[in-house]
Design an enzyme around this catalytic site. Structure first.
Site, mmCIF file in Angstrom:
data_model
loop_
_atom_site.group_PDB
_atom_site.id
_atom_site.type_symbol
_atom_site.label_atom_id
_atom_site.label_comp_id
_atom_site.label_asym_id
_atom_site.label_seq_id
_atom_site.Cartn_x
_atom_site.Cartn_y
_atom_site.Cartn_z
ATOM 1 C CG ASN A 11 -1.040 -0.080 -7.650
ATOM 2 O OD1 ASN A 11 -1.016 0.535 -8.701
ATOM 3 N ND2 ASN A 11 -0.908 -1.399 -7.577
ATOM 4 C CG MET A 12 -3.209 5.551 -3.403
ATOM 5 S SD MET A 12 -1.995 5.639 -2.058
ATOM 6 C CE MET A 12 -3.058 6.003 -0.688
ATOM 7 C CG ASP A 13 -2.403 -1.531 -1.914
ATOM 8 O OD1 ASP A 13 -2.354 -1.312 -3.145
ATOM 9 O OD2 ASP A 13 -1.529 -2.155 -1.295
ATOM 10 C CD GLU A 206 6.054 -26.295 1.372
ATOM 11 O OE1 GLU A 206 6.770 -26.813 0.525
ATOM 12 O OE2 GLU A 206 4.810 -26.287 1.326
ATOM 13 C CG ASP A 228 -2.257 -8.088 5.010
ATOM 14 O OD1 ASP A 228 -2.437 -8.893 4.083
ATOM 15 O OD2 ASP A 228 -2.360 -6.852 4.873
ATOM 16 N N GLY A 233 6.090 -10.562 -0.641
ATOM 17 C CA GLY A 233 7.000 -10.794 -1.770
ATOM 18 C C GLY A 233 7.776 -9.517 -2.116
ATOM 19 C CG ASP A 234 5.572 -6.280 -3.272
ATOM 20 O OD1 ASP A 234 5.782 -6.984 -4.275
ATOM 21 O OD2 ASP A 234 4.450 -5.843 -2.957
ATOM 22 C CE LYS A 267 3.821 -3.724 13.828
ATOM 23 N NZ LYS A 267 5.106 -3.057 13.775
HETATM 24 O O1 RIB Z 1 2.262 -7.156 -3.802
HETATM 25 C C1 RIB Z 1 1.250 -6.432 -3.152
HETATM 26 C C2 RIB Z 1 0.819 -5.282 -4.016
HETATM 27 O O2 RIB Z 1 0.230 -5.787 -5.184
HETATM 28 C C3 RIB Z 1 -0.229 -4.415 -3.391
HETATM 29 O O3 RIB Z 1 0.315 -3.354 -2.628
HETATM 30 C C4 RIB Z 1 -1.037 -3.935 -4.586
HETATM 31 O O4 RIB Z 1 -0.944 -2.578 -4.841
HETATM 32 C C5 RIB Z 1 -0.566 -4.790 -5.759
HETATM 33 O O5 RIB Z 1 0.235 -4.084 -6.618
#
Ligand code: RIB
Length: 284
Positions: A11-13, A206, A228, A233-234, A267
């Site tokens: 994606n682009m965010d 936690e 932020d 999670g990623d 960041k």
């Molecule tokens: O987990 C964060 C991501 O979720 C963001 O970068 C956004 O693109 C969504 O896919």
């Protein structure tokens, strides 16, 4: 180290900070928007690459400026993009509303929903030492990947985000599931009985709860100043894949991933705060 293959979203965010969420019918002013590369799949790939992983990304982008930027970004981290394809739909977009370090995300899938039938999964997956998946691409693709990975004994990591009611038989074929606390509550209780070695429940402050058939174990959180949490999670998933590929034990790999995820929140932006190996060594 073997190849880490990430199959998923790009994606682009477009992110903005708000002091409160708008009511229905209301317009409010946010801060200046920041446009940066994201997508759970691409984020995992970048996290793993920054930590020294040999990474291949498999995903779809549109034939547009955002697609070109997303591709250039993956290339800049040395990620193998042989199987990143440009399709008819527009590049996936995520609208991110941030409030006090937490986020709300709306994903418009675009090209992430536009998967061709001729991807050579029988070539890509046997060459991987681990495969990472998330739920931002069509479920039939995810299911097919998991079947091919099982056939070739390649372990899989699946982040069930965005969460939905997944078939139990599918979940039981995944080697490592990585839900956050709320996603965990949506999963059925009996997934640890088949191929699933562990469920790694990420619980923010936690820490991480490791669920295995032999019991539970908690890896405590790392204390950082959160700016932020987008992409934390990623980062956890990408870092966990690197550590497992390096032959670390499950608790050590979770600890490593936990540190990486914490670092990533210091960041603003999904990928900006993702650490390299040196940053992790310096994390207590
Ligand atoms: O987990 C964060 C991501 O979720 C963001 O970068 C956004 O693109 C969504 O896919």
């Amino acid at each position: 180290m073997g190849k880490i293959v990430v199959i998923g979203s790009i994606n682009m965010d477009i992110a903005t900070d708000l002091k409160g969420m708008p009511e229905i019918g209301e317009t409010i002013k946010g801060q200046d928007a920041v446009i940066s590369p994201g997508g759970k799949g691409a984020n995992q790939a970048v996290a793993a690459a920054k930590l020294g992983g040999d990474v291949m990304m498999v995903g779809m982008i549109g034939n547009d400026a955002f697609g070109a930027d997303a591709l250039a970004n993956l290339n800049s981290f040395g990620i193998d993009v042989t199987h990143v394809r440009s399709v008819k739909s527009t590049t996936g977009l995520a609208l991110i509303l941030r409030e006090h370090g937490d986020n709300r995300i709306i994903v418009s899938p675009g090209a992430n929903n536009d998967w061709p039938d001729d991807l050579p999964l029988e070539e890509i997956i046997p060459a991987a030492s681990i495969v990472l998946l998330q739920n931002e691409i069509p479920f039939h693709v995810i299911e097919k990947v998991v079947e091919v990975a099982l056939k070739h004994n390649v372990p899989t990591i699946f982040d069930p985000a965005p969460v939905e009611q997944f078939p139990v038989a599918f979940l039981q074929k995944i080697t490592y599931l990585t839900p956050n606390e709320s996603e965990f509550k949506e999963l059925p209780a009996d997934i640890l009985q088949q191929k699933t070695e562990a469920v790694l429940e990420t619980r923010g402050k936690e820490g991480v709860r490791i669920h295995r058939s032999r019991g539970k174990e908690v890896i405590p959180a790392v204390s950082v100043e959160v700016k932020d949490s987008t992409g934390a999670g990623d980062t956890f998933n990408g870092a966990f894949a690197v550590a497992m590929t390096n032959g670390e034990s499950l608790p050590d790999a979770v600890q490593f991933a936990n540190k990486a995820a914490a670092q990533s929140t210091t960041k603003v932006g999904a990928q900006v705060g993702m650490p390299n190996l040196e940053d992790i060594t310096n994390t207590k």
